[in-house]
Design an enzyme around this catalytic site. Structure first.
Site, PDB file in Angstrom:
ATOM      1  N   HIS A   1       0.842  -1.212   0.000  1.00 37.97           N
ATOM      2  CA  HIS A   1       0.000   0.000   0.000  1.00 37.97           C
ATOM      3  C   HIS A   1       0.869   1.251   0.000  1.00 37.97           C
ATOM      4  O   HIS A   1       1.687   1.430   0.913  1.00 37.97           O
ATOM      5  CB  HIS A   1      -0.912  -0.014   1.235  1.00 37.97           C
TER       6      HIS A   1
ATOM      7  N   HIS B   1      -8.030   7.380  -4.192  1.00 36.03           N
ATOM      8  CA  HIS B   1      -8.368   5.974  -4.412  1.00 36.03           C
ATOM      9  C   HIS B   1      -9.441   5.769  -5.456  1.00 36.03           C
ATOM     10  O   HIS B   1      -9.633   4.669  -5.947  1.00 36.03           O
ATOM     11  CB  HIS B   1      -8.859   5.354  -3.100  1.00 36.03           C
TER      12      HIS B   1
ATOM     13  N   ARG C   1     -14.999  18.668  20.310  1.00 41.27           N
ATOM     14  CA  ARG C   1     -15.122  18.819  21.757  1.00 41.27           C
ATOM     15  C   ARG C   1     -16.487  19.416  22.049  1.00 41.27           C
ATOM     16  O   ARG C   1     -16.707  20.618  21.858  1.00 41.27           O
ATOM     17  CB  ARG C   1     -14.000  19.737  22.279  1.00 41.27           C
TER      18      ARG C   1
ATOM     19  N   CYS D   1      -7.826  22.459  22.190  1.00 41.92           N
ATOM     20  CA  CYS D   1      -8.451  22.366  23.502  1.00 41.92           C
ATOM     21  C   CYS D   1      -7.361  22.518  24.553  1.00 41.92           C
ATOM     22  O   CYS D   1      -6.252  21.995  24.386  1.00 41.92           O
ATOM     23  CB  CYS D   1      -9.169  21.034  23.667  1.00 41.92           C
TER      24      CYS D   1
ATOM     25  N   TYR E   1     -11.396  25.351  32.919  1.00 46.71           N
ATOM     26  CA  TYR E   1     -10.438  26.011  32.019  1.00 46.71           C
ATOM     27  C   TYR E   1      -9.606  27.069  32.744  1.00 46.71           C
ATOM     28  O   TYR E   1      -9.464  28.206  32.306  1.00 46.71           O
ATOM     29  CB  TYR E   1     -11.152  26.592  30.785  1.00 46.71           C
TER      30      TYR E   1
HETATM   31  N1  MTE Z   1     -19.175  25.913  21.942  1.00 45.05           N
HETATM   32  C1  MTE Z   1     -20.337  25.409  22.376  1.00 45.05           C
HETATM   33  N2  MTE Z   1     -21.463  26.062  22.088  1.00 45.05           N
HETATM   34  N3  MTE Z   1     -20.375  24.250  23.102  1.00 45.05           N
HETATM   35  C2  MTE Z   1     -19.228  23.566  23.411  1.00 45.05           C
HETATM   36  O1  MTE Z   1     -19.291  22.509  24.063  1.00 45.05           O
HETATM   37  N4  MTE Z   1     -16.778  23.498  23.285  1.00 45.05           N
HETATM   38  C3  MTE Z   1     -15.617  24.396  23.279  1.00 45.05           C
HETATM   39  C4  MTE Z   1     -15.579  25.230  22.010  1.00 45.05           C
HETATM   40  N5  MTE Z   1     -16.864  25.819  21.740  1.00 45.05           N
HETATM   41  C5  MTE Z   1     -17.983  24.096  22.987  1.00 45.05           C
HETATM   42  C6  MTE Z   1     -18.014  25.281  22.208  1.00 45.05           C
HETATM   43  C7  MTE Z   1     -14.340  23.736  23.451  1.00 45.05           C
HETATM   44  S1  MTE Z   1     -13.881  23.357  25.030  1.00 45.05           S
HETATM   45  C8  MTE Z   1     -13.469  23.545  22.413  1.00 45.05           C
HETATM   46  S2  MTE Z   1     -11.937  22.895  22.662  1.00 45.05           S
HETATM   47  C9  MTE Z   1     -13.862  23.881  21.029  1.00 45.05           C
HETATM   48  O2  MTE Z   1     -15.198  24.375  20.943  1.00 45.05           O
HETATM   49  C10 MTE Z   1     -13.761  22.660  20.141  1.00 45.05           C
HETATM   50  O3  MTE Z   1     -14.131  22.979  18.841  1.00 45.05           O
HETATM   51  P1  MTE Z   1     -14.409  21.824  17.793  1.00 45.05           P
HETATM   52  O4  MTE Z   1     -15.378  20.845  18.393  1.00 45.05           O
HETATM   53  O5  MTE Z   1     -14.918  22.490  16.562  1.00 45.05           O
HETATM   54  O6  MTE Z   1     -13.078  21.162  17.550  1.00 45.05           O
HETATM   55 MO    MO Z   2     -11.751  22.555  25.113  1.00 49.87          MO
END
Ligand code: MTE
Ligand code: MO
Length: 457
Positions: free
Chosen positions: A23, A47, A124, A172, A309
């Site tokens: 591959h 592919h 996330r 994150c 956070y």
């Molecule tokens: N926005 C909303 N409304 N709800 C969420 O749970 N998660 C946050 C952020 N914005 C979140 C959010 C967190 S902790 C992160 S790290 C990023 O979105 C992740 O973005 P992604 O899921 O597009 O990678």
């Molecule tokens: Mo996050």
């Protein structure tokens, strides 16, 4: 008998055991093992050619039963599951939690391309994905500096303002938490080193939208800009976050009310139809499913702004933590990680006894990565990596840097010995990653930006 490797494609089942070694994409083919090829070929469109189809036919061993050809819908019981609205996800994602959905791509796929494809962009979510009523979707804007609250429709946001584009990495704060958890248990979702992705975001500039609403940018009451999503917790509080006004209202900071990711509508998992893009700022403040903006004299009251956070000293644990004593995480520190080779993989040396390494590097606050160093001997000798990055100014670099390096294997190294590979990045402020994760330990397992280490055979 050794284990055979099979895949399916359309109605056929194929035993590809004997093909794996040939591959061109190496052992990445194994990711599809035991399942359908389609989702992977959508991701890697090279592919989809007649030659590939013909070659695959040689390995056909049978056909799928008709009931297995369509994706089955999970059974629904009588109580509505708040997660019913969650979209289908790509099978290659490594799921860290199903409800809410959290997943990261395999590291070796993450840095195959500069812009992360939507299928493998890490996800996330703290809450269920909200149901979006696109016809009636609006963005509310209120607070200090405005004569009255304003409501904008999606169409107005798309049509009234110039479309602005920023390549911005989202990471994150919990990225690389697993390594911290090995020092001493932390509370938080388990993450490898791929809770980070990079995309091109387009939309209206936050400052353009606020100006249109008649905001008095000099109103001294405005200290924070708060953002709410459409996803709600069990007490009906939305996901929310805020950023200092001095940052969010600075036109050079490139904050966006974004409606496109990589030139398409933002996917549901990533905030469709509108998301805040806060370049250089921790993922948590890049609010998805954006529904409300508040110009305020205080930070968002959201749990994720005030009780999460944040980082503390290694001496602070759950019995003595005072969340009010620490500021919310905003800009992230300089970071890098090795994506190839992978931990535990057999080292592949070339004829010059070099190992090829690759990975990503990034820093918050628009700071550009100026150097990535790699070492195979605990940091005694370093090789400087070759960087792939955007041509953006030093303090307005919001996109990650990809890097590659060839590192000579230590002379005394023999096949079967363990070798530890490390990488570390330096940003435009000459911030450099700290050596050990041990000293960075904090109860939530955030901000692990220690040298990334991979142990190989
Ligand atoms: N926005 C909303 N409304 N709800 C969420 O749970 N998660 C946050 C952020 N914005 C979140 C959010 C967190 S902790 C992160 S790290 C990023 O979105 C992740 O973005 P992604 O899921 O597009 O990678
Ligand atoms: Mo996050």
């Amino acid at each position: 008998m050794s284990k055979r490797i099979w895949v399916s494609f359309r109605s056929g089942v194929y035993d590809i055991t004997d093909f794996v070694g040939q591959h061109p994409g190496g052992d990445k083919i194994l990711m599809s093992s035991g399942g359908a090829l389609e989702p992977f070929w959508t991701l890697f469109a090279v592919h989809k050619t007649r030659e590939v189809f013909k070659m695959l036919e040689k390995y056909r061993i049978g056909n799928l039963d008709s009931k297995d050809r369509t994706v089955e819908k999970p059974g629904v019981d009588s109580t509505p599951d708040p997660y019913d609205n969650d979209p289908l996800r790509h099978p290659v994602l490594r799921v860290r939690s199903k409800k809410p959905f959290n997943a990261e791509p395999p590291e070796e796929l993450l840095t195959q391309q500069f812009l992360t494809p939507k299928e493998i962009f890490f996800v996330r979510n703290h809450l269920p994905v909200p149901e979006i009523d696109i016809e009636n979707y609006t963005l509310e804007i209120e607070g200090f500096g405005l004569k009255e609250p304003k409501t904008l429709t999606l169409d107005e946001i798309k049509k009234k303002f110039p479309k602005h584009t920023v390549i911005s990495t989202i990471q994150c704060a919990g990225n690389r938490r697993d390594e911290m958890n090995k020092v001493k248990e932390v509370k938080g979702l388990s993450w490898g080193s791929a809770a980070i992705s990079n995309a091109k975001w387009s939309g209206a500039r936050l400052v353009d939208v606020l100006q249109y609403c008649g905001l008095d940018f000099d109103d001294q009451n405005i200290k924070h800009v708060q953002f709410d999503g459409l996803d709600f917790d069990v007490s009906s509080n939305p996901y929310g976050a805020s950023v200092e006004a001095i940052k969010a209202l600075n036109p050079n900071a490139d904050f966006l009310v974004a409606y496109e990711m990589n030139d398409e509508d933002i996917p549901l998992d990533h905030g469709f139809p509108l998301r805040l893009i806060a370049p250089g700022v921790v993922g948590a403040r890049n609010v998805k499913w954006l529904s409300r903006i508040v110009l305020s004299d205080e930070e968002s009251h959201s749990h994720w702004q005030r009780k999460d956070y944040k980082s503390f000293s290694p001496n602070i644990d759950w019995h003595n933590v005072d969340f009010e004593s620490a500021p919310s995480i905003q800009e992230l520190p300089v970071q890098s990680a090795i994506c190839e080779p992978r931990e535990g993989q057999l080292v592949q040396m070339d004829e010059n006894r070099n190992i090829q390494m690759s990975g990503y590097a990034w820093s918050g606050g628009g700071r550009k990565v100026i150097r990535v160093d790699v070492s195979a001997d605990e940091g005694i000798n370093w090789v400087t990596a070759e960087l792939q990055q955007e041509d953006s100014p030093l303090n307005r670099t919001y996109s990650w840097t990809l890097w590659k390096a060839n590192i000579p294997v230590p002379k005394e190294w023999k096949s079967g010995h363990k070798v530890e590979l490390v990488c570390r990045a330096t940003d435009s402020h000459y911030n450099i990653q700290p050596e050990n994760v041990r000293n960075l330990w904090n109860l939530r397992g955030v901000l692990n930006n220690s040298w990334h280490r991979i142990l190989n055979n």
